[in-house]
Motif scaffolding. Sequence first.
Motif, PDB file in Angstrom:
ATOM      1  N   GLN A   1       0.812  -1.205   0.000  1.00 29.65           N
ATOM      2  CA  GLN A   1       0.000   0.000   0.000  1.00 29.65           C
ATOM      3  C   GLN A   1       0.853   1.265   0.000  1.00 29.65           C
ATOM      4  O   GLN A   1       1.901   1.329   0.642  1.00 29.65           O
ATOM      5  CB  GLN A   1      -0.919   0.033   1.227  1.00 29.65           C
ATOM      6  CG  GLN A   1      -2.114  -0.900   1.123  1.00 29.65           C
ATOM      7  CD  GLN A   1      -3.146  -0.591   2.191  1.00 29.65           C
ATOM      8  OE1 GLN A   1      -2.812  -0.262   3.313  1.00 29.65           O
ATOM      9  NE2 GLN A   1      -4.409  -0.688   1.833  1.00 29.65           N
ATOM     10  N   SER A   2       0.353   2.273  -0.692  1.00 32.95           N
ATOM     11  CA  SER A   2       0.967   3.592  -0.638  1.00 32.95           C
ATOM     12  C   SER A   2       0.516   4.283   0.644  1.00 32.95           C
ATOM     13  O   SER A   2      -0.351   3.782   1.367  1.00 32.95           O
ATOM     14  CB  SER A   2       0.526   4.413  -1.845  1.00 32.95           C
ATOM     15  OG  SER A   2      -0.882   4.627  -1.796  1.00 32.95           O
ATOM     16  N   SER A   3       1.075   5.461   0.922  1.00 36.14           N
ATOM     17  CA  SER A   3       0.685   6.216   2.113  1.00 36.14           C
ATOM     18  C   SER A   3      -0.798   6.539   2.099  1.00 36.14           C
ATOM     19  O   SER A   3      -1.484   6.435   3.121  1.00 36.14           O
ATOM     20  CB  SER A   3       1.498   7.513   2.201  1.00 36.14           C
ATOM     21  OG  SER A   3       2.864   7.243   2.336  1.00 36.14           O
TER      22      SER A   3
ATOM     23  N   TYR B   1      -2.012  10.497   5.928  1.00 32.92           N
ATOM     24  CA  TYR B   1      -2.504  11.470   4.947  1.00 32.92           C
ATOM     25  C   TYR B   1      -1.513  12.626   4.809  1.00 32.92           C
ATOM     26  O   TYR B   1      -1.283  13.132   3.707  1.00 32.92           O
ATOM     27  CB  TYR B   1      -3.872  12.014   5.362  1.00 32.92           C
ATOM     28  CG  TYR B   1      -5.034  11.107   5.048  1.00 32.92           C
ATOM     29  CD1 TYR B   1      -5.244  10.625   3.756  1.00 32.92           C
ATOM     30  CD2 TYR B   1      -5.943  10.739   6.041  1.00 32.92           C
ATOM     31  CE1 TYR B   1      -6.319   9.796   3.465  1.00 32.92           C
ATOM     32  CE2 TYR B   1      -7.023   9.917   5.763  1.00 32.92           C
ATOM     33  CZ  TYR B   1      -7.203   9.446   4.476  1.00 32.92           C
ATOM     34  OH  TYR B   1      -8.272   8.618   4.187  1.00 32.92           O
ATOM     35  N   THR B   2      -0.932  13.035   5.940  1.00 30.80           N
ATOM     36  CA  THR B   2       0.068  14.106   5.906  1.00 30.80           C
ATOM     37  C   THR B   2       1.292  13.671   5.108  1.00 30.80           C
ATOM     38  O   THR B   2       1.832  14.442   4.296  1.00 30.80           O
ATOM     39  CB  THR B   2       0.486  14.494   7.336  1.00 30.80           C
ATOM     40  OG1 THR B   2      -0.669  14.927   8.064  1.00 30.80           O
ATOM     41  CG2 THR B   2       1.518  15.618   7.316  1.00 30.80           C
ATOM     42  N   LYS B   3       1.725  12.434   5.325  1.00 30.06           N
ATOM     43  CA  LYS B   3       2.861  11.899   4.569  1.00 30.06           C
ATOM     44  C   LYS B   3       2.547  11.882   3.081  1.00 30.06           C
ATOM     45  O   LYS B   3       3.373  12.288   2.253  1.00 30.06           O
ATOM     46  CB  LYS B   3       3.189  10.487   5.054  1.00 30.06           C
ATOM     47  CG  LYS B   3       4.382   9.854   4.350  1.00 30.06           C
ATOM     48  CD  LYS B   3       4.650   8.447   4.877  1.00 30.06           C
ATOM     49  CE  LYS B   3       5.819   7.806   4.135  1.00 30.06           C
ATOM     50  NZ  LYS B   3       6.058   6.409   4.600  1.00 30.06           N
ATOM     51  N   SER B   4       1.354  11.434   2.733  1.00 31.21           N
ATOM     52  CA  SER B   4       0.943  11.394   1.332  1.00 31.21           C
ATOM     53  C   SER B   4       0.888  12.795   0.738  1.00 31.21           C
ATOM     54  O   SER B   4       1.320  13.026  -0.395  1.00 31.21           O
ATOM     55  CB  SER B   4      -0.425  10.720   1.207  1.00 31.21           C
ATOM     56  OG  SER B   4      -0.899  10.769  -0.119  1.00 31.21           O
ATOM     57  N   TYR B   5       0.365  13.746   1.519  1.00 26.84           N
ATOM     58  CA  TYR B   5       0.266  15.130   1.051  1.00 26.84           C
ATOM     59  C   TYR B   5       1.653  15.714   0.789  1.00 26.84           C
ATOM     60  O   TYR B   5       1.870  16.414  -0.205  1.00 26.84           O
ATOM     61  CB  TYR B   5      -0.474  15.973   2.088  1.00 26.84           C
ATOM     62  CG  TYR B   5      -0.564  17.440   1.739  1.00 26.84           C
ATOM     63  CD1 TYR B   5      -1.471  17.889   0.785  1.00 26.84           C
ATOM     64  CD2 TYR B   5       0.265  18.374   2.355  1.00 26.84           C
ATOM     65  CE1 TYR B   5      -1.556  19.233   0.453  1.00 26.84           C
ATOM     66  CE2 TYR B   5       0.187  19.718   2.031  1.00 26.84           C
ATOM     67  CZ  TYR B   5      -0.729  20.143   1.077  1.00 26.84           C
ATOM     68  OH  TYR B   5      -0.801  21.473   0.746  1.00 26.84           O
ATOM     69  N   ASN B   6       2.589  15.415   1.676  1.00 19.01           N
ATOM     70  CA  ASN B   6       3.954  15.924   1.506  1.00 19.01           C
ATOM     71  C   ASN B   6       4.669  15.266   0.326  1.00 19.01           C
ATOM     72  O   ASN B   6       5.520  15.887  -0.318  1.00 19.01           O
ATOM     73  CB  ASN B   6       4.760  15.706   2.790  1.00 19.01           C
ATOM     74  CG  ASN B   6       4.281  16.596   3.924  1.00 19.01           C
ATOM     75  OD1 ASN B   6       3.729  17.673   3.689  1.00 19.01           O
ATOM     76  ND2 ASN B   6       4.476  16.153   5.159  1.00 19.01           N
TER      77      ASN B   6
ATOM     78  N   LYS C   1       3.010  13.994  -2.384  1.00 18.42           N
ATOM     79  CA  LYS C   1       2.309  14.407  -3.599  1.00 18.42           C
ATOM     80  C   LYS C   1       1.034  15.131  -3.194  1.00 18.42           C
ATOM     81  O   LYS C   1       0.128  14.528  -2.623  1.00 18.42           O
ATOM     82  CB  LYS C   1       1.970  13.189  -4.461  1.00 18.42           C
ATOM     83  CG  LYS C   1       1.287  13.536  -5.775  1.00 18.42           C
ATOM     84  CD  LYS C   1       0.966  12.268  -6.552  1.00 18.42           C
ATOM     85  CE  LYS C   1       0.270  12.595  -7.872  1.00 18.42           C
ATOM     86  NZ  LYS C   1      -0.078  11.367  -8.628  1.00 18.42           N
ATOM     87  N   ASN C   2       0.969  16.390  -3.496  1.00 19.12           N
ATOM     88  CA  ASN C   2      -0.195  17.194  -3.113  1.00 19.12           C
ATOM     89  C   ASN C   2      -1.391  16.824  -3.991  1.00 19.12           C
ATOM     90  O   ASN C   2      -1.775  17.549  -4.899  1.00 19.12           O
ATOM     91  CB  ASN C   2       0.135  18.684  -3.251  1.00 19.12           C
ATOM     92  CG  ASN C   2      -1.052  19.577  -2.909  1.00 19.12           C
ATOM     93  OD1 ASN C   2      -2.084  19.107  -2.448  1.00 19.12           O
ATOM     94  ND2 ASN C   2      -0.902  20.862  -3.152  1.00 19.12           N
ATOM     95  N   SER C   3      -1.980  15.656  -3.680  1.00 15.27           N
ATOM     96  CA  SER C   3      -3.114  15.182  -4.469  1.00 15.27           C
ATOM     97  C   SER C   3      -4.422  15.604  -3.821  1.00 15.27           C
ATOM     98  O   SER C   3      -4.483  15.877  -2.613  1.00 15.27           O
ATOM     99  CB  SER C   3      -3.080  13.654  -4.583  1.00 15.27           C
ATOM    100  OG  SER C   3      -3.286  13.060  -3.314  1.00 15.27           O
ATOM    101  N   ILE C   4      -5.475  15.642  -4.614  1.00 13.87           N
ATOM    102  CA  ILE C   4      -6.802  15.959  -4.085  1.00 13.87           C
ATOM    103  C   ILE C   4      -7.196  14.935  -3.023  1.00 13.87           C
ATOM    104  O   ILE C   4      -7.763  15.285  -1.979  1.00 13.87           O
ATOM    105  CB  ILE C   4      -7.838  15.995  -5.227  1.00 13.87           C
ATOM    106  CG1 ILE C   4      -7.586  17.214  -6.123  1.00 13.87           C
ATOM    107  CG2 ILE C   4      -9.263  16.026  -4.669  1.00 13.87           C
ATOM    108  CD1 ILE C   4      -8.460  17.265  -7.359  1.00 13.87           C
ATOM    109  N   GLU C   5      -6.861  13.669  -3.267  1.00 16.35           N
ATOM    110  CA  GLU C   5      -7.226  12.606  -2.330  1.00 16.35           C
ATOM    111  C   GLU C   5      -6.588  12.817  -0.960  1.00 16.35           C
ATOM    112  O   GLU C   5      -7.232  12.605   0.074  1.00 16.35           O
ATOM    113  CB  GLU C   5      -6.823  11.239  -2.890  1.00 16.35           C
ATOM    114  CG  GLU C   5      -7.620  10.791  -4.102  1.00 16.35           C
ATOM    115  CD  GLU C   5      -7.204  11.502  -5.391  1.00 16.35           C
ATOM    116  OE1 GLU C   5      -7.981  11.445  -6.363  1.00 16.35           O
ATOM    117  OE2 GLU C   5      -6.112  12.113  -5.420  1.00 16.35           O
TER     118      GLU C   5
END
Length: 252
Positions: free
Chosen positions: A17-19, A51-56, A58-62
């Motif tokens: 799984q990804s972040s 979610y914070t890790k994912s946002y950092n 890649k700033n995705s809408i998700e």
Amino acid sequence: MKPFFYGLLLSTTIFSQSSIQLADSLYALRAIGSKKNVAKPFYIEEAIKNYTKSYNEKNSIESVVGLLKSQFYYGKYVIVDEDKKRKIFDEAVKFGRKNITKHPQSAAIRYWYLVNLGSWAEVFGIIAAAREGFADIMKSQSEKIIDLDSLYSDGGGYFMLGVVHLRAPYVPFVIAWPDKILAEELLERARGTGKETLVQKLYHAKSLYKNNKKEKAVMLLTEVSVSPPSKDNLVEDWEQILEAQDLLIKLK
């Protein structure tokens, strides 16, 4: 000691799984250990971290939507301290506003920004909300959500617009647009868009009562008060059930 489900989740998914996927999985577990409308912190805190890790990354809408949803849940159903609530919702509102600019075509970001803004107004109070132009922001953003995706969150744009028409005070020459009849129509329309939710029914009942339709309001509140909470929104639904029960007592 970390909960068993967390260890199981990591052991089976950490390599696949990804972040953002891990965050989504953790968010889905957010109601574990909850008691009615009070939630435990562990899973939602872990969801926020991922979610914070994912946002950092890649700033995705998700990732933005995931963070906004999680911040709302954390501030609303986990945190009790009022100062901490103010901090969480203030950060969420600023984060949402910033990302509306980055992703102007996302109905989802606007919707969850408004959800947090509503909670921001609750904890900061009427005067602060008026100073920030809360009602006008809610109205304009709700209308934009309807324009972008009227089906999002089961008619979420109609719901938000209905709520702000219902709750905003009529102030001549300042806020002249609130319309309680329109609020009722919008909330009924929200219920007919997608799968109706308990919060939609609750606010529709409130609008009926405001428009002197007490018998219909009581019938709808009774329906909400005895509804079983959904598995997907267990804690959130308990909030609506308990409020409906409280309102019925007050209306007797």
